[in-house]
Design an enzyme around this catalytic site. Structure first.
Site, PDB file in Angstrom:
ATOM      1  N   GLU A   1       1.770  24.059  -4.419  1.00 41.91           N
ATOM      2  CA  GLU A   1       2.205  25.319  -3.803  1.00 41.91           C
ATOM      3  C   GLU A   1       1.466  26.503  -4.453  1.00 41.91           C
ATOM      4  O   GLU A   1       1.007  27.414  -3.759  1.00 41.91           O
ATOM      5  CB  GLU A   1       3.722  25.501  -3.950  1.00 41.91           C
ATOM      6  CG  GLU A   1       4.556  24.606  -3.042  1.00 41.91           C
ATOM      7  CD  GLU A   1       4.734  23.184  -3.582  1.00 41.91           C
ATOM      8  OE1 GLU A   1       4.339  22.936  -4.745  1.00 41.91           O
ATOM      9  OE2 GLU A   1       5.245  22.328  -2.848  1.00 41.91           O
TER      10      GLU A   1
ATOM     11  N   GLU B   1      -9.802  22.529 -15.341  1.00 39.00           N
ATOM     12  CA  GLU B   1      -8.899  21.424 -15.073  1.00 39.00           C
ATOM     13  C   GLU B   1      -8.920  21.057 -13.592  1.00 39.00           C
ATOM     14  O   GLU B   1      -8.964  19.903 -13.232  1.00 39.00           O
ATOM     15  CB  GLU B   1      -7.484  21.841 -15.508  1.00 39.00           C
ATOM     16  CG  GLU B   1      -6.504  20.701 -15.584  1.00 39.00           C
ATOM     17  CD  GLU B   1      -5.108  21.204 -15.974  1.00 39.00           C
ATOM     18  OE1 GLU B   1      -4.257  20.376 -16.219  1.00 39.00           O
ATOM     19  OE2 GLU B   1      -4.905  22.439 -16.019  1.00 39.00           O
TER      20      GLU B   1
ATOM     21  N   GLY C   1       0.048  22.452 -25.241  1.00 36.24           N
ATOM     22  CA  GLY C   1       1.313  23.166 -25.338  1.00 36.24           C
ATOM     23  C   GLY C   1       1.297  24.421 -24.483  1.00 36.24           C
ATOM     24  O   GLY C   1       1.105  25.530 -24.985  1.00 36.24           O
TER      25      GLY C   1
END
Lengths: 395, 382, 395, 382
Positions: A382, A244, A127
């Site tokens: 980006e 990650e 979340g």
């Protein structure tokens, strides 16, 4: 400098490969290799098999039940799993919330949450994003107000991948509104069965239900579910984003996809010849193959660098997602106009009805569409280039 | 040399643009697709009413004597609103084949029926494994007394299950892969021995997989000259390519408009994301790509009716190459600039992206057509 | 909509072609087609020939001695000249300062300056850029102080192309320092023989002397050499930049270069076969050929648009320079490693000494290096994209 | 699996970096180039002194037993300062050929002489029109009693005019284009019948065009096995490719450093141009390209010494492809970001660009090597 694996690493690879050959169920392998619709039971079944072997969490240290593998061994394990057709393990628990709990959680939290993640019993989701805060994560507004021994959470999260299956969600919530937006954010673990939580599906452009919106309406969360210190959540989030990105290079997965792409190029026909004999198609394959090799070597360089992955890891996220997207684009283009048909029923293992073209055509366009998310989610490419420019190059 | 629309084309353009804007919104389109019928009778009737379905047919057959430039005007508007009606299959491909190669009787029967909106048609040509090779036909038509018996397997038949009649290519002589020995037949979709599987496509159109098992057709069903259908097939595909180029240009314009709107309003880090220079330049490149694609769509439309094969083929393959590449770039970047929203089914941008993707795959992708241009250079130098 | 030329346009093309066949001197043609070193005498000789025919300035209206051609006729003329191997005419006079004088100069200036430009007698160069002001042109600092009936100019200009040959320079100078930098700029015509002017060569990366620095040390310029109004120079400069961009699409030139590239691909050997039979090389050629066609059509669309070229002209500058750069890159790569040799003497027409590879290898790398300027000069392509984003897209 | 330099390599790297930084500045380099001699005796002696010229030779011949990874370290430093000494020609190409295929006598004569800096060598292989086809050799060596008579025309001979001895490939049997039938000969550059034209290259090196007109050499001049030289030629070129990849990586690093410095200091519109997001992302892409190229240069160095032909060829062609593409991108964008300054001879960036461009052209450009990788895929699938 030596780019060969050591004999020990080779032996480790053999061991993993043998285990996969003996223990990966055929129906799961088939589902994965045919790129059929993933399901929760399959992921959990496979996680349980790995868990029973002691390999449930390749990246975890031994003290938490991990196998204590080196980064190279982790990479070998992942690559062998992908090559064998094992399903992806669920990152949200294993690689995202778990490292945060290990590093910043208290002992009670470690004992309470890590075992369920490891066994696969607890399904976790993330979340972070909110409708108004995508790349600008720090602008999040979901609030958690302390009331006695719990927080009361109100707000909305979005892009919650596989949240429809989840038992738990780890959330960034706003616990204070003073100062910079990065201040006042806390890291909260929330039971998805709590009253006041509603999960609404978002249908993706491939027609599949993979992501969700999660609404919080006066959801009560015990204070013991706060990880680390109140208002320090941004620090943990940044720590996690670094984790990650390294994973997002996804080399093992892409090597398996590349292998399949080469097979498809041999199987698909280009009129009178196999597609692989089409010089133009093959040249693009060769280009991508070389780029994947460069990515793999770059990952190995980062993994063996004693200084650890710095902001350079953004390179891996960028190149990993670009290469993944191109792989699925070529898988689609390999099946040509057969890929235009949308036969969602044919994404189930028991489907026996008509389809268009080869079995590779069935998921081809949907997968290509779906993979556009790679350059958007997890910090858009980006944003990754901003990170390189600012943190690596000092611009 | 001029790039102006005629007064007639301008009127066509204006009324069609009004129609798709007012009558063919995102929600309406969703209903049409979800019906699973592949066409919306009311929309189709309205298009017939506007004269669109007969525009490119000769005046002798209730048409308006138009050409591929008129089709460009139509398709660009369809692309802008992603109209999913079977215009390409019925009017451009099948209608074009009948118009250019049909017998008097075929033209008299079919063209007015298409033009009035009462008949849907499809072109069944591609076969499994053929990819984009137009001469790779294994379906056979065997002479049997006064009739032909057609057997074979056709795939990627656009709106095949919705058509009342199919135009089927079959080999009447020669070996698989020969350009010589192909013929075209008019086949009733309800004829015995035909098995049709209807599929949705990812972009809301329909495609069919059709098997022919000794399907009997009379000798009158032959379209054009026996064994000599290859040039007709190639030209029909070129008309289809020109139409798709036009549709792509409309879809790219819509994608650029939608994306521009989005980045002007969506805020991150306290400012509209359109203020970030990287996104500004991306948007400029999307605009440049779309403009170049428009130039090539105009070229395609201008050459598509030509019988000068070398020149037409070069122009059409150049156009499909650059339009396909532009469709890929504009589609991908349009989604990217929409961020997370771009990959959800609820955004028009996602649907534009899907259609742009599939347009590239139809009748040969950019790489296929670049190879055609390239091999043409070799022929020219020989 | 009709993409065919009219019979009148076809006849015009034939007339131009015939004229070129009859009047373009062989030595000039050879020099151009072999891409040898350009020289001033050649350019002036050719300008005189065109002038004598009444075709000295294809873009000029009849009242100033131009042929009064339509934009399409101008394009046909340019293309035929390029295809025939005619040298480029000198833009600085014909297409840059002349339109400004025509639009903003007084009658006396028109009579005084335009004839010399048209005949080629007067060689003009441009004084815009300064060391500190490249893309940010308005920050220029060269000053012109009014003293009685003349200005006294001090400062430095740079990137002055072919300034070493020039009789005249048109300059942007600062005549006031108040307000925005765009205000207070004037447009001045300066005799290069004035005392206090010094021209210093800048050697470019190809080893050639093409550009210069021009120093002004108390240079006296009569006030009658001011074009238009004092402090209004920025308006004229912007007007001129618009003119320049349309020309920079350079379609005629690139079509001639493409023709040559195709010939080179047939002439160069790739081992046992001509290079054109190398599928990979030919595919890139085909891609570029298609892009050039798209550019040509886009130019024609702009030229026949009654609204005239707006900021969309930036597209032409961007695509024109990108295509030009790729053409010269492929011309270099066509000659392979033969292009590595640097034999500057062989760029003269009378050279008979040894060279490496074919005659196309001699200028190949130098031209490629030189052409990098295309995306930098005349408003860099980054600036052009800013213009599109801001003026066309409203971002 | 590790990517660390050995202690020895680290020392080599440190001392060489010090040397090129302190002793081989831009101005010094300009003097060396302008001398027209193609080598600077003092620099060459210093390199010999450091042990660099013998690093990859066996210890039996006064060498240090190094390998292509050591060459990578050397070349990267050369690339960083654009050293124009004949290291590639003498040490990597000719030295490598003698080391790997020379007779005892040849090794004993040549390797110590190269290592001490007293002898320059060159490899004369490419021929007009051969482009990058290594087996396309027309030069012949005709047996004439106990000697061979060599006739033919060699081009793109790096530092050919500076060499005292040439290693010349010639056809001793077979047809032009055959891999079989090639042999290598050691030829004295002063031998009768040799005509050498010396040329500057655009990047400050030298190249020669050499004609052989019945040049007599003794049978002892044969290097390796008669008729079987193709694998040796291919491997020498692969060693050259690996060296060039290393040099390119050094030059890209220097280009990125120079460009970064430039955009951090150069101001336009009142701010350093490095504050513009488009330039930031461009710079990030240049950095990414250089990092990927570095990975591939490491791969090339690791595989270049291997005799497993398939694996080595794939690795080297993959490396040259990506390094060539990166060299092109980093070179072009480095110049672009330097603006007008970037196209002037006075900027180091312009010289880096030129060298990066020529590296791509040497021993096969990116497209050539991509085709090798691609055709290898076909072979693997057969």
């Amino acid at each position: 400098m030596d780019l060969n694996y050591t004999p020990e690493q080779d032996a480790f690879r053999s061991e993993v490969r043998q285990f996969l050959q003996d223990n990966l169920p055929d129906d799961i392998r088939e589902r994965v290799q045919k790129r059929l619709r993933p399901d929760k039971a399959m992921t959990q079944r496979w996680q349980k098999i790995l868990f029973d072997k002691g390999w449930g969490a390749s990246t975890w240290p031994e003290e938490f039940g991990g196998p204590g593998w080196s980064p190279i061994e982790q990479l070998i394990f992942e690559e062998e799993c992908a090559m064998a057709g094992a399903p992806r393990q669920l990152d949200f628990g294993l690689r995202m919330v778990a490292p945060v709990i290990m590093s910043f959680g208290n002992d009670e939290q470690k004992q309470r949450f890590l075992p369920g993640i490891l066994s696969g019993e607890d399904w976790w989701c993330q979340g972070y994003s909110e409708p108004g805060s995508g790349s600008d994560l720090a602008s999040l507004r979901t609030s958690a107000k302390r009331e006695g021994d719990h927080y009361v959470v109100n707000g909305q999260k979005t892009w919650t991948t596989l949240g429809q299956h989840a038992d738990w969600i780890f959330c960034l919530v706003r616990t204070a509104t003073e100062g910079k937006p990065q201040q006042g954010i806390s890291f909260l673990l929330i039971d998805m069965n709590s009253p006041g939580i509603e999960v609404r599906p978002i249908i993706m452009l491939d027609g599949e239900h993979e992501i969700n919106e999660v609404y919080f309406d006066n959801v009560k969360v015990p204070v013991e579910n706060l990880v680390g210190e109140e208002n320090q959540g941004w620090t943990y989030a940044k720590f996690l984003l670094g984790h990650e990105r390294t994973g997002l290079a996804n080399v093992g997965q892409w090597k398996a996809t590349m292998k399949r792409l080469k097979e498809v190029a041999r199987e698909e026909r280009d009129g009178q010849r196999p597609l692989i004999e089409n010089t133009r198609f093959r040249d693009r394959l060769a280009q991508l193959d070389a780029e994947l090799r460069a990515l793999e070597l770059t990952v190995l360089r980062v993994l063996t660098d004693k200084r650890g992955p710095g902001p350079q890891a953004s390179i891996l996220k960028i190149r990993g997602t670009e290469i993944g997207q191109q792989l699925f684009e070529m898988l689609m283009e390999a099946t040509g106009h057969d890929a235009i048909a949308h036969v969602p029923d044919a994404l189930e293992l028991d489907y026996t009805g008509p389809r268009v073209g080869s079995i590779d055509a069935t998921p081809a366009a949907g997968d290509y569409f779906n993979m556009r998310k790679l350059s958007i989610f997890g910090g858009s490419n980006e944003i990754q280039r901003n990170i390189i420019a600012q943190l690596v190059l000092g611009l | 040399m001029n790039f102006e629309l005629t007064e007639e084309q301008q009127m066509l353009n204006d009324s069609l643009r009004r129609f798709v804007t007012n009558e063919y919104g995102f929600e309406k389109r969703g209903h049409v697709i979800n019906s699973g019928k592949g066409t919306d009778p009311a929309t189709w009737a309205a298009l017939a009413e506007m004269g669109l379905l007969a525009f490119t047919f000769p005046e002798d057959y209730d048409g308006l004597g138009g050409n591929a430039v008129d089709t460009l005007v139509v398709m660009e508007n369809f692309g802008r609103s992603l109209v999913v009606e079977p215009y390409l299959a019925t009017v451009v491909l099948a209608g074009g084949l009948i118009r250019d190669h049909g017998s008097e009787a075929q033209k008299a029967d079919i063209l007015p029926a298409i033009g009035s909106g009462e008949r849907l048609m499809a072109f069944a040509h591609s076969e499994p494994g053929a990819r984009y090779n137009l001469s790779r036909v294994q379906t056979t038509a065997r002479k049997d007394g006064e009739s032909y018996l057609i057997s074979g397997h056709k795939t990627a038949v656009l709106h095949g299950a919705q058509a009342r009649q199919l135009i089927v290519s079959a080999r009447t002589s020669g070996a698989v892969g020969d350009k010589q020995g192909l013929s075209l037949f008019l086949v009733d979709a309800a004829a015995e021995g035909i098995e049709i599987h209807d599929f949705a496509t990812h972009d809301g159109h329909r495609t069919a997989d059709i098997r022919f098992n000794n399907v009997a057709v009379s000798a009158h069903s032959l379209i054009g000259t026996l064994d000599e259908a290859f040039p007709a097939i190639e030209k029909a595909v070129d008309l289809g390519i020109a139409a798709l180029c036009g549709e792509a240009v409309g879809a790219m314009e819509a994608m650029n408009t939608a994306t521009l709107d989005y980045i002007k309003t969506r805020k991150q880090f306290g400012v509209a994301i359109g203020k970030f220079q990287v996104l500004q330049h991306r948007m400029a490149d999307m605009f440049i790509q779309a403009e170049q694609a428009r130039s090539m769509a105009i070229l395609a439309a201008s050459e598509a009716d030509s019988d000068d094969r070398e020149r037409r083929r070069e122009a059409l393959s150049m156009a499909k190459t650059l339009v396909g590449q532009a469709a890929r770039y504009v589609g991908q970047q349009g989604v990217q600039l929409h961020g997370g929203m771009g990959v959800t089914d609820e955004m028009f941008a996602a649907h534009l992206f899907k259609r742009l993707t599939l347009i590239n795959l139809l009748f040969g992708d950019a790489e296929h057509h670049l190879a055609q241009v390239s091999d043409g250079l070799l022929a020219a130098s020989a």
